[in-house]
Design an enzyme around this catalytic site. Structure first.
Site, PDB file in Angstrom:
ATOM      1  N   LYS A 188       0.838  -1.201   0.000  1.00 28.24           N
ATOM      2  CA  LYS A 188       0.000   0.000   0.000  1.00 28.24           C
ATOM      3  C   LYS A 188       0.877   1.257   0.000  1.00 28.24           C
ATOM      4  CE  LYS A 188      -3.603   2.111   2.784  1.00 28.24           C
ATOM      5  NZ  LYS A 188      -4.493   1.923   3.924  1.00 28.24           N
ATOM      6  N   GLU A 194      10.806  -4.514   4.117  1.00 33.10           N
ATOM      7  CA  GLU A 194      10.900  -5.932   3.738  1.00 33.10           C
ATOM      8  C   GLU A 194      10.541  -6.120   2.263  1.00 33.10           C
ATOM      9  OE1 GLU A 194       9.431  -4.672   6.373  1.00 33.10           O
ATOM     10  OE2 GLU A 194       9.527  -6.005   8.121  1.00 33.10           O
ATOM     11  N   GLY A 237      -4.559  -2.473   5.240  1.00 32.89           N
ATOM     12  CA  GLY A 237      -3.850  -3.633   4.695  1.00 32.89           C
ATOM     13  C   GLY A 237      -4.505  -4.952   5.057  1.00 32.89           C
ATOM     14  N   ARG A 238      -4.879  -5.112   6.309  1.00 35.39           N
ATOM     15  CA  ARG A 238      -5.418  -6.408   6.749  1.00 35.39           C
ATOM     16  C   ARG A 238      -6.863  -6.623   6.297  1.00 35.39           C
ATOM     17  NH1 ARG A 238      -4.091  -2.947  10.719  1.00 35.39           N
ATOM     18  NH2 ARG A 238      -5.679  -2.166  12.152  1.00 35.39           N
ATOM     19  N   GLU A 323      -3.720  -7.064  15.134  1.00 32.53           N
ATOM     20  CA  GLU A 323      -3.297  -5.731  14.670  1.00 32.53           C
ATOM     21  C   GLU A 323      -4.463  -4.741  14.793  1.00 32.53           C
ATOM     22  OE1 GLU A 323       0.058  -4.553  11.594  1.00 32.53           O
ATOM     23  OE2 GLU A 323      -1.766  -5.029  10.511  1.00 32.53           O
ATOM     24  N   HIS A 354      -2.093 -33.344  18.289  1.00 30.76           N
ATOM     25  CA  HIS A 354      -0.852 -34.025  18.677  1.00 30.76           C
ATOM     26  C   HIS A 354       0.245 -33.029  18.987  1.00 30.76           C
ATOM     27  CE1 HIS A 354      -2.900 -37.659  17.560  1.00 30.76           C
ATOM     28  NE2 HIS A 354      -3.326 -37.010  16.489  1.00 30.76           N
ATOM     29  N   LYS A 452       9.765  -0.330  13.582  1.00 30.68           N
ATOM     30  CA  LYS A 452      10.324   0.057  12.276  1.00 30.68           C
ATOM     31  C   LYS A 452      11.376   1.153  12.468  1.00 30.68           C
ATOM     32  CE  LYS A 452       6.203  -0.729   9.421  1.00 30.68           C
ATOM     33  NZ  LYS A 452       5.179  -0.092   8.607  1.00 30.68           N
TER      34      LYS A 452
END
Ligand code: F6P
Length: 463
Positions: A188, A194, A237-238, A323, A354, A452
């Site tokens: 965005k 990253e 974003g999410r 978030e 398990h 950041k």
């Protein structure tokens, strides 16, 4: 609109008082004393049957929780969400992800962008590229990655890299030829370190076909993207998988199924907008969570999809829930005096059994869980899910362990595109309702920024 503290609502102390009477209640007794329980504590949304009869609550609990939602002004906030009002007040933006799947009612820019997603993804599937690599992180990765993992039909080779660790990109690039590979840079902001590091490294390694999905058109142009699909500041974003962020997913599953995915979400939007609170599935999911977190003192929440296709759902929901509502100050900037979002975690069943179910059955913490299972699930898989939910709730017959571990079950129609859209939209609205109850802005993420800034400082030689 109501931005007061929830603890000032009349129903809050009533719920606290009411919770006292639930300290020793056994789910086994509730079911034995009320044959209607397994029907009464259920609700239906399109393609989804929600069963919350194994929650530690009764009719009075539900009434008080519904009162709380009303006192918080949920109907007004819900209208504001759907009409694109500026409810992300700290960033002075709407949170209008529902517009992305509104079909005929969607804004023109959304329809135009979807038409471009259709054209460009059709071209990819018709052979323009052999491999598509999505470079993005957080919401620019988890959504499309999950859609591809759930619905992939292997027509098109779609891969993902999100980590700044070059190992991730190297793995994604393995065997991919630069000339037949499309790299989709999804960011965005087009500044996320990253993603930019991975995009730059891919370029350095000789890859030259770049598309971008971003709201920062200038930066994408100067990076050299040949197609730029827009994102808008009114989509977080999410909450963005429904937008061109889903481009890699559309390449993988085909635009028709991508549209089904949007249509499924839109059906849930209708349900959320119109169903009465006590039969409204995302509202009920939110209220069960508030009850467990704020009144029964549970600190975490497990998501257990009994479906290999949905194995990435817990990771997707971690960003969506934590978030959005992992916050310690309210809409007014005041420090909250009550718990907000629990830690959300989980894994696909039966693998989870398990791994960590021992703690869920008998550990010292109570962990409420969502079981998710498809109506067409494998018989053994479905039997295992029911066995776990029953064991959590009722314990063992010999009284060795008492149960009393609350859970809900989401019985979904299948693991097709439409149902996946429904499921994700359901959780989006659950998160929204909880944000309203906790008086949070669910649409900013100021906490992520500090890390950041510090990483930048360390990289530039600071301590
Ligand atoms: O982690 C913070 C965050 O801003 C998320 O909210 C977002 O989904 C992710 O980073 C990626 O951001 P962008 O799409 O701008 O690269």
């Amino acid at each position: 609109m109501n931005t007061t503290s929830p603890v000032d609502c009349k129903s809050w102390p009533q719920l606290q008082h009411h919770a006292e009477s639930w300290r020793d209640v056994r789910l086994k007794d509730l079911f034995e004393n009320d044959v209607a329980r397994s029907v009464q504590f259920t609700a239906d949304a399109p393609g989804i049957h929600y069963d919350y009869s194994r929650q530690l609550m009764g009719a009075m609990t539900l009434r008080l929780l519904a009162n709380l939602a009303t006192e918080r002004g949920l109907p007004e906030w819900r209208d504001a969400l759907f009409s694109g009002k500026e409810i992300n007040t700290s960033e002075k933006r709407a949170a209008w992800h529902t517009a992305l799947r509104a079909g005929e009612h969607a804004p023109a820019e959304v329809k135009d962008t979807l038409a471009r997603v259709r054209k460009l993804s059709d071209e990819v599937r018709d052979g323009k590229f052999q491999t598509v690599i999505n470079l993005g992180t957080g919401g620019s990765d988890l959504g499309p990655r999950m859609v591809v993992d759930t619905l992939d039909n292997a027509t098109c080779d779609v891969r993902f890299a999100a980590n700044v660790d070059p190992h991730d990109l190297n793995r994604a690039l393995r065997g991919a030829a630069p000339e037949s590979t499309l790299i989709v840079v999804v960011s965005k902001t087009f500044t996320t370190p990253e993603t930019m590091a991975n995009a730059t490294l891919a370029k350095r390694l000789g890859f030259g076909n770049f598309y971008a999905v971003t709201s920062n058109v200038e930066a994408a142009k100067s990076f050299g993207a040949s197609e730029i699909l827009p994102m808008w500041d009114w989509v977080g974003g999410r909450y963005s998988v429904w937008s061109a962020v889903g481009f890699a997913a559309a390449c993988s599953i085909g635009f028709k199924r991508f549209q089904d995915f949007l249509n499924g979400a839109s059906e849930i939007d209708q349900h959320f907008a119109t169903a009465p609170l006590e039969k409204n599935v995302p509202v009920l999911m939110a209220l069960a969570g508030v009850w467990n977190t704020n009144f029964l003192g549970c600190a975490t929440h497990a998501v257990l999809p009994y479906s290999n296709a949905l194995r990435l759902l817990p990771a997707y929901l971690q960003q969506l829930e934590m978030e959005s509502n992992g916050k310690r100050v309210d809409r007014r900037g005041d420090t909250v005096g009550y718990a907000t979002c629990p830690v959300v975690w989980g894994a696909e069943g039966t693998n989870s059994q398990h791994s960590f179910h021992q703690l869920l059955h008998q550990g010292t913490q109570i962990v409420p869980a969502d079981f998710i299972v498809a109506a067409d699930a494998d018989r053994v898989l479905a039997a295992n899910m029911k066995a776990q939910a029953d064991a959590f709730a009722f314990g063992s017959d010999d009284g060795q362990y008492p149960g009393r571990r609350p859970s809900s079950t989401l019985l979904i129609e299948g693991t097709d595109a439409r149902t996946l859209g429904r499921l994700l939209a359901l959780y989006e609205h659950k998160v929204f309702v909880q944000g309203i109850i906790w008086n949070l802005n669910s649409f900013d993420q100021p906490g992520v920024e500090l890390g950041k800034v510090l990483a930048k400082k360390i990289l530039s030689g600071g301590k």
